[in-house]
Enzyme design. Structure first.
Site, PDB file in Angstrom:
ATOM      1  N   HIS A 172      53.371  37.835  30.491  1.00 31.53           N
ATOM      2  CA  HIS A 172      53.314  38.081  29.050  1.00 31.53           C
ATOM      3  C   HIS A 172      54.692  38.480  28.526  1.00 31.53           C
ATOM      4  O   HIS A 172      54.816  39.040  27.449  1.00 31.53           O
ATOM      5  CB  HIS A 172      52.332  39.200  28.735  1.00 31.53           C
ATOM      6  CG  HIS A 172      51.019  39.027  29.420  1.00 31.53           C
ATOM      7  ND1 HIS A 172      50.754  39.576  30.647  1.00 31.53           N
ATOM      8  CD2 HIS A 172      49.923  38.341  29.055  1.00 31.53           C
ATOM      9  CE1 HIS A 172      49.516  39.235  31.010  1.00 31.53           C
ATOM     10  NE2 HIS A 172      49.004  38.491  30.068  1.00 31.53           N
ATOM     11  N   HIS A 211      48.547  30.900  28.808  1.00 35.09           N
ATOM     12  CA  HIS A 211      48.950  30.653  30.197  1.00 35.09           C
ATOM     13  C   HIS A 211      48.521  29.258  30.665  1.00 35.09           C
ATOM     14  O   HIS A 211      48.494  28.998  31.863  1.00 35.09           O
ATOM     15  CB  HIS A 211      48.326  31.695  31.125  1.00 35.09           C
ATOM     16  CG  HIS A 211      48.580  33.097  30.732  1.00 35.09           C
ATOM     17  ND1 HIS A 211      49.854  33.599  30.602  1.00 35.09           N
ATOM     18  CD2 HIS A 211      47.743  34.117  30.421  1.00 35.09           C
ATOM     19  CE1 HIS A 211      49.782  34.875  30.229  1.00 35.09           C
ATOM     20  NE2 HIS A 211      48.515  35.214  30.109  1.00 35.09           N
TER      21      HIS A 211
END
Lengths: 332, 332
Positions: B218, B56
């Site tokens: 995700h 991320h």
């Protein structure tokens, strides 16, 4: 090819409107031509102006603001802006000290900036130009006579912008720009193609196990297409070409810049930086400053470029000087 | 799936080494566990600590520095870090004023941060936790009981970090964190999948004319898979869900944050911002601050998220406070 857009013809204009809406304290749009202008545009300094095809954001519009560019002229995607954009942008932000054009070496950009410079000179506005050609990958290319202007442009715009902000004369700012261009070198690579919105399909094809070394920022061909290798080998191949070209030598202090082409995860860019740092350490080259991220992109292309700039005290001080733009900011 | 990497098992460690090599003035690595620590780590303030799966970036390691996080604990890609990482990181950066854990609401993260907090409390180190759950897309999800923590996390880390830097007590910093989480809302979308390096293939498939609305960071499912629409319609659909949820009302001043998922050209993110600005204007909601770029990503996923935070004078002052991290910096 999937794009987040409305009408394909409006993508540049709508994106510019978004830039201005997001950063009203930094930039405003020119009322009649496609150009991003510094919001407060002080006229008592040399105006630093750049431009080129869109699709490389944050370059150049994202670098308009305090301590970097005073105006940017975006063309359509991967298409040169027109002389009237450059002329009007320069008229809007230049004062008595004149304007410097920072021009990436692509045939259309060079020609159009020259025409704009001629128009301004005819009106008595002092104007100088420097062509950036830092890409060691190829001598000539699809859109270029001589070397292409790539990642070094970001560093030049920052450093030269700081010099202009500090009150440098047009001659001084131009000389600095030439100096930085003389000691910066770059090279890029790609894993995937970009896709120009109006074309509606990828610019080129690469097999699932291939990469292109030395690619340009429009997806134009580079040095060699080859099988994908481990990051360390890719970095060494590219860094060696850059180091040997200047050449950078043991004891040199450099700004090391790992740039993402737009679609590469930041995790991978830092992994590349790690391999680059190890390579430079072996060569005795010291990293004095660094920059890692998406700063000069090719739409959604996956890949990266490496840029090395040989530093000295002057360049370090100008690099560290405050900058406040959408794409780069620190220090006030 | 193409990745710029060496061995797949080393991708996180090598990327962290690159982060530390690129920003030695800002961060250092913990000597024994995978954790990014603030280089100068002052002990006279509340230590602000976050963490979560890698992939991320720049979240969270890129937000360690002055005025934001004191430590970040990265797990493997899309995998929670372990309690011992969090425990050791907190021990390394906490002083008498204790530590605040900012935890995105994913089951593994919540459980592991709780275990670390218990360990620290047993040693007499004051510790508090706040769970971030700003995603309006779904109530529960693949990895979550309740709402997911997404883009709001970036804003919370900045604002809460500024409060801690200014000397706030643990109770004050925790209360502020809960306040900001209470008035921030987000939603994401994707055009393409991400690909976890160890999996070696895309996480999901989307047809060439489809998008997924409400997707998680995700690549986990969102609200609805549908045909790709014009940007304006996508933005309105997402912004309406966000505005209706808090609800944000006419006259409210907001921080408007358009976040790229990692593979989206910045040109498209600003185009999205333009559509968002137009939507908010229609609703009488005022944009007081803005942020546009790749700040909480999903590897190379193409797509974006929108986050709105309701502002007041306290939050604006803390947002504007100096910050110096790899991922966000301004103001000194």
């Amino acid at each position: 090819m999937k794009k987040i857009m409305n009408k394909v013809d409006d993508i540049v204009v709508e994106s510019l409107a978004g830039l201005a809406a997001a950063h009203p304290c930094l930039v405003k749009l020119h009322p009649s031509v496609k150009a991003v202008l510094r919001a407060d545009a002080p006229k008592d300094k040399v105006a630093v102006i750049s431009g080129g095809g869109s699709g490389h954001e944050p370059l150049h519009g994202g670098y308009v603001g305090v301590g970097m560019l005073d105006a940017a002229c975006p063309g359509e995607v991967f298409t040169s802006p027109t002389p009237d954009q450059m002329y009007e942008a320069a008229k809007a932000v230049s004062g008595d000290k004149g304007a410097l054009f920072i021009v990436k070496n692509y045939t259309g950009d060079v020609m159009n900036f020259q025409m704009a410079a001629d128009l301004l000179a005819a009106e008595g506005i002092p104007v100088a130009q420097v062509v950036v050609d830092d890409d060691v990958a190829v001598q000539d290319s699809l859109y270029t006579a001589g070397r292409r202007g790539v990642g070094g442009t970001v560093l030049i715009e920052k450093i030269v912008g700081a010099k202009a902000e500090a009150g440098g004369s047009l001659d001084e700012v131009k000389a600095l720009c030439e100096k930085v261009n003389g000691q910066v070198r770059s090279m890029g690579m790609a894993l995937t193609s970009c896709a120009v919105p109006a074309a509606g399909k990828p610019t080129f094809d690469l097999a699932d196990d291939e990469m292109e070394i030395g690619i340009g920022i429009h997806g134009e061909p580079g040095r060699e297409r080859m099988k994908l290798k481990p990051a360390k080998e890719i970095v060494e191949m590219m860094a060696k070409a850059i180091v040997d070209d200047l050449p950078f030598q043991a004891g040199d202090e450099v700004l090391a810049f790992v740039n993402g082409m737009g679609g590469t995860p930041q995790m991978e860019l830092y992994l590349v930086f790690n391999d680059l740092a190890n390579y430079l350490k072996e060569k005795g080259i010291v990293i004095g400053r660094s920059l890692v991220g998406n700063y000069i992109t090719s739409l959604e292309m996956q890949g990266f470029s490496i840029t090395l700039l040989k530093l000295d005290d002057e360049l370090k001080a100008l690099w560290d000087a405050p900058v406040e733009t959408a794409g780069l900011r620190w220090g006030r």
